[in-house]
Motif scaffolding. Structure first.
Motif, PDB file in Angstrom:
ATOM      1  N   SER A  11       0.836  -1.186   0.000  1.00 17.28           N
ATOM      2  CA  SER A  11       0.000   0.000   0.000  1.00 17.28           C
ATOM      3  C   SER A  11       0.873   1.238   0.000  1.00 17.28           C
ATOM      4  O   SER A  11       1.981   1.230   0.515  1.00 17.28           O
ATOM      5  CB  SER A  11      -0.916   0.016   1.230  1.00 17.28           C
ATOM      6  N   VAL A  13       0.771   5.620   0.446  1.00 20.53           N
ATOM      7  CA  VAL A  13       0.159   6.910   0.698  1.00 20.53           C
ATOM      8  C   VAL A  13       1.169   7.951   0.306  1.00 20.53           C
ATOM      9  O   VAL A  13       2.264   8.009   0.875  1.00 20.53           O
ATOM     10  CB  VAL A  13      -0.233   7.081   2.188  1.00 20.53           C
ATOM     11  N   ILE A  23      -3.892   7.763  -2.355  1.00 22.77           N
ATOM     12  CA  ILE A  23      -4.138   6.753  -1.329  1.00 22.77           C
ATOM     13  C   ILE A  23      -4.453   5.431  -2.010  1.00 22.77           C
ATOM     14  O   ILE A  23      -5.223   5.384  -2.968  1.00 22.77           O
ATOM     15  CB  ILE A  23      -5.312   7.178  -0.416  1.00 22.77           C
ATOM     16  N   GLU A  28      -7.754   1.632   1.732  1.00 20.05           N
ATOM     17  CA  GLU A  28      -8.812   2.560   2.128  1.00 20.05           C
ATOM     18  C   GLU A  28     -10.138   1.836   2.312  1.00 20.05           C
ATOM     19  O   GLU A  28     -10.863   2.084   3.285  1.00 20.05           O
ATOM     20  CB  GLU A  28      -8.958   3.675   1.101  1.00 20.05           C
ATOM     21  N   VAL A 235      -3.251   5.564   6.185  1.00 20.28           N
ATOM     22  CA  VAL A 235      -4.273   5.986   5.231  1.00 20.28           C
ATOM     23  C   VAL A 235      -5.301   6.888   5.915  1.00 20.28           C
ATOM     24  O   VAL A 235      -5.762   7.887   5.342  1.00 20.28           O
ATOM     25  CB  VAL A 235      -4.961   4.757   4.611  1.00 20.28           C
ATOM     26  N   ARG A 239      -6.339  10.587   4.668  1.00 19.00           N
ATOM     27  CA  ARG A 239      -7.722  10.887   4.276  1.00 19.00           C
ATOM     28  C   ARG A 239      -8.248  12.115   5.008  1.00 19.00           C
ATOM     29  O   ARG A 239      -8.823  13.018   4.399  1.00 19.00           O
ATOM     30  CB  ARG A 239      -8.630   9.694   4.604  1.00 19.00           C
TER      31      ARG A 239
END
Length: 473
Positions: A11, A13, A23, A28, A235, A239
């Protein structure tokens, strides 16, 4: 180029100084799914008990409460009025308290207190006793909705908030249906206590139990919870950074001053006051309005089940559409217009001799009366980028909604029974005023966004210097 980059288990970010945050969608989705599973059931149960304990007085009135407590004249209306005074005035202090100590602590605490007060109401013997319990309940119950929406805004982005708030907000309608069923059942009991006393004890005990459970369940944040992985925590930070300028727990005096001086804060207050009259009227007087349908008075509680269930389905659908199309004002006004027409018809038609038509209108009343109570606070949260400002604005908005209960309680006078025509006209007038103010505010935001698009202004006052940020409509 990239300022910060986090790689973990595939993953990523990425926070770019010259562009939006990137992201990983898989991480997410996992984060949002976990948040839904952890937060939504607890908040739904909390709001269920909140509505049960706040509105049970309306059910109790259809039993022998007024006779047993020797209430005369407009004393029942006075119970409602004086409940709404602290219910309106204590919103801001509790919301700011949740900013300092976290809603995960404040919400279970106030739940336990108002549950105890609900049970204590069963032991009262006169007007003074139940009045004291209702005032104390009003103080602590005022905390829940603004704190709950503020709590959700610490986990969800503004594009996700409406439907999530609606999920637990729907429990208000389920509570209306459940309360009617519980009331109908216990009012048939012939035991040591009266039916309304059992109603208060059962619903109050349920609240205390759930409140204690939520102390263990509700997380303070994603970062402090063991349920989320390190990738999901990263994440979550990314966000929320898109919506908020700060995520700390400190109270920022300057942010509060900015919001208090901002005229838009008071426009939200005014809108909440207008739609709040219908919310309070439907919650407190729906059993009374349908009472004339039933030959047996206690059955009037059963007639509230259908309208509440329909309203729950409508609210879920409209808020889902609101999130999908990112439209708050038009959907709030559209659904409320249906209810506005119903209040007008309820006031003008001869429903004493056409009670079935009147009952159909109660379905239309609940159809849209409650929807602005979800969408407007979410709209407010979406357009307030500091957590201190958001907490303050939510508190002020709910103060307006709850103080509207005073207008509703005064409007529904005993001498106007069974039609309550002046009260119904009052509700309809307030809803019409809301539609005008709401659409005017949307137009204001639309023009401000147009200025941002054209480059006439770089960023809105008090907001972020992010070229892609726009007001929610």
């Amino acid at each position: 180029m990239s300022d910060t980059e986090k790689h973990a288990s595939g993953s990523t970010v990425t926070m770019d100084s010259d562009g939006p945050i990137a992201i990983d969608p898989t991480t997410e989705r996992s984060l949002v799914r976990k948040q839904d599973l952890i937060l939504m059931p607890g908040l739904a149960l909390a709001y269920l008990t909140h509505t049960l304990d706040r509105a049970n007085l309306g059910n109790a009135k259809t039993d022998t409460l007024e006779k047993d407590l020797h209430l005369v004249g407009n004393q029942f209306s006075l119970l409602l009025i004086l409940f709404y005074v602290p219910y309106g005035l204590m919103n801001v202090p509790f919301t700011l308290l949740s900013k300092r100590f976290n809603p995960a602590v404040v919400i279970p605490s106030v739940m336990s207190i108002w549950g105890i007060m609900a049970m204590a109401s069963a032991g009262t013997k006169n007007f003074g006793g139940i009045l004291a319990c209702r005032i104390l309940m009003g103080c602590v119950e005022s905390a829940f909705l603004p704190c709950a929406i503020f709590y959700c805004s610490l986990f969800y982005t503004r594009r996700e908030l409406s439907f999530r708030v609606s999920i637990f907000g729907m429990m208000g309608f389920i509570a209306g249906a459940i309360s009617g069923l519980i009331a109908f059942s216990v009012f048939q009991w012939h035991r040591a206590l009266n039916g309304w006393q059992y109603l208060f004890i059962i619903e109050g005990a349920l609240t205390v139990g759930i409140g204690l459970l939520l102390f263990l369940i509700l997380p303070h944040s994603v970062q402090k919870s063991r349920w989320f992985s390190e990738e999901e925590k990263c994440v979550s930070i990314a966000r929320l950074a898109q919506d908020s300028q700060d995520e700390d727990k400190n109270f920022h005096r300057e942010d509060a001053k900015v919001q208090l001086r901002d005229k838009i804060t008071w426009v939200y207050f005014l809108m909440a006051l207008f739609y709040g009259v219908g919310v309070a009227s439907s919650s407190n007087f729906l059993p009374t309005m349908v009472k004339r349908l039933a030959k047996v008075p206690s059955k009037s509680n059963l007639y509230t089940v259908g309208p509440n269930l329909v309203a729950a389905a409508v609210q879920l659908s409209t808020t889902f559409l609101s999130d999908h199309f990112q439209q708050r004002a038009t959907i709030a006004c559209g659904t409320l217009f249906v209810s506005f027409l119903a209040w007008i018809l309820l006031a003008t038609l001869d429903l004493v001799h056409n009670v079935k038509v009147g009952y159909f209108l109660t379905y239309l009343i609940t159809f849209g009366t409650f929807t602005p109570g979800i969408l407007v606070p979410v709209w407010l949260s979406s357009n307030t980028t500091t957590t201190t400002g958001r907490a303050l604005r939510l508190g002020i908005s709910f103060m307006g909604q709850n103080l509207a209960g005073i207008i509703s309680s005064v409007a529904f006078r005993a001498q106007d029974a069974p039609t309550y025509k002046p009260a119904l006209v009052t509700v309809a007038s307030c809803q019409a005023a809301f539609i005008v103010v709401c659409l005017s505010l949307r137009e204001y935001y639309r023009r401000e966004n147009k200025k941002l698009e054209s480059g006439e202004v770089v960023h809105f006052s008090g907001g972020k210097e992010r070229p892609e940020y726009r007001y929610a409509l």
